[in-house]
Design an enzyme around this catalytic site. Structure first.
Site, short mmCIF file in Angstrom:
data_model
loop_
_atom_site.label_atom_id
_atom_site.label_comp_id
_atom_site.label_asym_id
_atom_site.label_seq_id
_atom_site.Cartn_x
_atom_site.Cartn_y
_atom_site.Cartn_z
N HIS A 23 14.74 -7.73 -9.45
CA HIS A 23 13.43 -7.96 -9.16
C HIS A 23 13.36 -9.21 -8.50
O HIS A 23 12.27 -9.66 -7.90
CB HIS A 23 12.74 -8.16 -10.46
CG HIS A 23 12.55 -6.43 -11.14
ND1 HIS A 23 11.39 -5.64 -10.57
CD2 HIS A 23 13.22 -5.90 -12.14
CE1 HIS A 23 11.55 -4.60 -11.24
NE2 HIS A 23 12.50 -4.51 -12.20
N ASN B 290 14.56 -3.08 -5.33
CA ASN B 290 14.56 -3.56 -6.44
C ASN B 290 15.63 -3.18 -7.34
O ASN B 290 16.39 -3.67 -8.16
CB ASN B 290 13.31 -3.24 -7.20
CG ASN B 290 12.06 -4.52 -7.27
OD1 ASN B 290 12.63 -5.36 -6.84
ND2 ASN B 290 10.95 -3.98 -7.45
N ASP C 50 1.93 0.43 2.69
CA ASP C 50 2.69 0.80 1.73
C ASP C 50 4.10 0.44 2.03
O ASP C 50 4.69 0.97 3.02
CB ASP C 50 2.64 2.24 1.24
CG ASP C 50 3.55 2.69 0.17
OD1 ASP C 50 3.08 2.35 -1.04
OD2 ASP C 50 4.40 3.21 0.34
N ASP D 265 3.77 -2.61 -4.24
CA ASP D 265 4.25 -2.82 -2.93
C ASP D 265 2.96 -2.47 -1.89
O ASP D 265 3.31 -2.18 -0.72
CB ASP D 265 5.56 -2.18 -2.77
CG ASP D 265 5.41 -0.63 -2.82
OD1 ASP D 265 4.41 -0.11 -3.33
OD2 ASP D 265 6.44 0.12 -2.51
N ASP E 155 11.00 -9.83 -5.48
CA ASP E 155 9.54 -10.64 -5.52
C ASP E 155 9.86 -11.16 -4.24
O ASP E 155 8.86 -11.88 -3.60
CB ASP E 155 9.91 -11.62 -6.70
CG ASP E 155 9.31 -10.81 -7.95
OD1 ASP E 155 8.71 -9.57 -7.71
OD2 ASP E 155 9.50 -11.22 -9.10
#
Length: 252
Positions: A138, A133, A125, A168, A142
């Site tokens: 974003h 973000n 995680d 994630d 990404d």
């Protein structure tokens, strides 16, 4: 093509396979085979070939020839491969997706039982990914996920399996870690530490420098006494305990 043999027309390995098929047909068998041919320019084509024996009118047990029909199925096979890829792959990171990972893990549990070897699932995680973000957008998020995916893949063996569960969260399947429990645990921990270290390397993006980290949980399995869902849930729980503990030491 008159007076030419398969050896004159095709690579040796293909010609030998075709000759073997013809021998079976001449013995009275009807065959259905996929044949892959490499053409002169290196291009590969795949044919679906059906061959039947031709029997003599006067002696129904005597084969006097072969009737063969070949159909070019190259485009169909390419489409099948593309559909399989789309069904099994996360479109952002190019890793396996959740559905396919659980199928792979279920098979790994069966193999673990039959081969009597340990395996492991590593649950990853990414810490504070939402903050990245929110701060940079974003697109940066990404790109970070793509970069982290590439880093994790470089730490693994060719036969290990890595997937993105979503967001994630990632999982890694380690198979064939051996029959001795402590040795298997040591191997799993070593991979987990390598993954954690790879994630902590500086991430650079235009106008962005970011140092990420991850919480990593590991669970071992031996045989198929637990389902794939139970094994992943156990690894998730292990990650959660580490994430919310002052002691960040990875354990199995």
């Amino acid at each position: 093509m008159l007076f030419k043999t398969d050896m004159d027309l095709f690579p040796q390995s293909t010609a030998e396979k075709l000759l073997n098929i013809d021998a079976r047909v001449l013995s009275g068998e009807r065959t259905r085979e996929e044949i892959e041919l490499t053409l002169s320019k290196g291009e590969k084509s795949i044919f679906w070939e059906v061959k039947s024996p031709i029997f003599s009118d006067s002696d129904p047990n005597k084969v006097i020839g072969i009737l063969g029909i070949s159909t070019d199925i190259t485009e169909r096979k390419e489409l099948e491969q593309q559909l399989l890829y789309d069904a099994s792959t996360d479109p952002l990171t190019d890793l396996l997706n959740r559905r396919y990972f659980f199928l792979r893990l279920a098979l790994a549990l069966q193999l673990s039982k039959s081969k009597q070897t340990y395996g492991a699932v590593i649950f990853i995680d990414l810490n504070k990914f939402k903050k990245l973000n929110d701060m940079y957008g974003h697109n940066v998020g990404d790109d970070y996920l793509i970069e982290i995916s590439k880093r994790m893949k470089t730490t693994m063996r060719d036969n290990d399996c890595i997937a993105r569960l979503g967001g994630d969260e990632f999982v890694i399947l380690l198979e064939g870690l051996g029959r001795e429990e402590q040795h298997a645990k040591d191997n799993a921990r070593r991979v987990a530490h390598k993954i954690q270290s790879a994630i902590e390397v500086e991430f650079r993006h235009p106008h962005v420098t970011y140092y990420g980290s991850a919480s990593v949980g590991v669970t071992m399995f031996y045989g198929n006494t637990k389902s794939a869902e139970e094994v992943v849930a156990q690894a998730d729980q292990s990650m959660y305990l580490i994430k919310h503990s002052l002691n960040k030491r990875i354990d199995c």
